[in-house]
Enzyme design. Structure first.
Site, PDB file in Angstrom:
ATOM      1  CG  HIS A 195      -2.200   0.930   1.030  1.00  0.00           C
ATOM      2  ND1 HIS A 195      -2.493   1.759   0.237  1.00  0.00           N
ATOM      3  CD2 HIS A 195      -3.347   0.639   1.444  1.00  0.00           C
ATOM      4  CE1 HIS A 195      -3.726   2.276   0.054  1.00  0.00           C
ATOM      5  NE2 HIS A 195      -4.104   1.516   0.979  1.00  0.00           N
ATOM      6  CB  ALA A 196       4.006   1.949   1.187  1.00  0.00           C
TER       7      ALA A 196
END
Length: 223
Positions: A195-196
């Site tokens: 998700h980063a």
């Protein structure tokens, strides 16, 4: 081989706060599982005598290379985007039911990319081991296929924080579905992403790009 790298300017990067949040506060990854319509694309490969796996691998990697979020990595301690990602993919050994992971150089030109894959698959088809083609570049995207069954969803359980920001992409056996009196082919596809690196919008755009590329090639057009 192209390995150009563009560092990210943390002062102006639109996702700098999101990257920090999903790196330092909520370390999480997610999946998106979808079905890609490949009716025309599959017929195009059959009509032209192309093998399906390397042909669809081109579709996937062209989508990845159109979206910088899926080419993000650290290089020499600096976060940035590679200009190009190459596929790292699995080949299956029928004699002992094991697999090996090899890679091929990406090329935007389909014929050159297809030739790269066929050459590598033939060269390493009988070489056993987890990683068999040497010199895997740092800018790679893992892709694998489970062609024996139609999978409704993939899941990964990877422990600990990771600085792996390239997506992990899987697909499985396609299936037919009747729509408006016609049979359509669909291919289950899964994208696993840190998700980063990307939010739902970016992963959705990648999926839509993959669908568009497949549809375009099915009409004999190249993106």
């Amino acid at each position: 081989m192209r390995m150009e790298f563009e560092p990210i300017d943390m002062e102006t990067w639109e996702r700098r706060e999101h990257f920090a949040y999903y790196t330092n506060t909520l370390r999480t990854s997610y999946h998106m599982n979808v079905d890609i319509e490949i009716t025309d694309f599959y017929e195009w490969t059959r009509k032209n005598g192309y093998r399906f796996f390397p042909s669809f691998l081109y579709v996937i990697m062209t989508g990845v290379n159109q979206n910088k979020e899926f080419r993000m990595a650290y290089k020499d301690g600096v976060l940035g985007f590679y200009k190009i990602c190459h596929p790292s993919y699995t080949i299956f050994h029928k004699d002992d039911c094991t697999f090996s992971d090899i890679w091929s150089e990406y090329d935007f030109n389909f014929e050159r990319f297809y030739a790269n894959c066929i050459r590598d698959m033939e060269t390493y088809k009988d070489v056993k081991g987890v990683k068999t083609k040497p010199d895997l570049p740092p800018n790679f995207c893992p892709v694998s296929c489970a062609p024996w069954v139609t999978v409704t969803g993939f899941g990964h359980d990877t422990s600990g924080p990771s600085k792996m920001y390239f997506p992990v992409i899987n697909f499985s056996r396609f299936y037919t579905k009747e729509e408006h009196g016609e049979e359509k082919l669909y291919l289950p596809l899964s994208i696993f992403i840190n998700h980063a690196a990307a939010d739902g919008y970016h992963t959705s755009k990648l999926i839509l790009d993959i669908q568009k590329i497949a549809a375009s090639m099915g009409k004999g057009q190249f993106c």
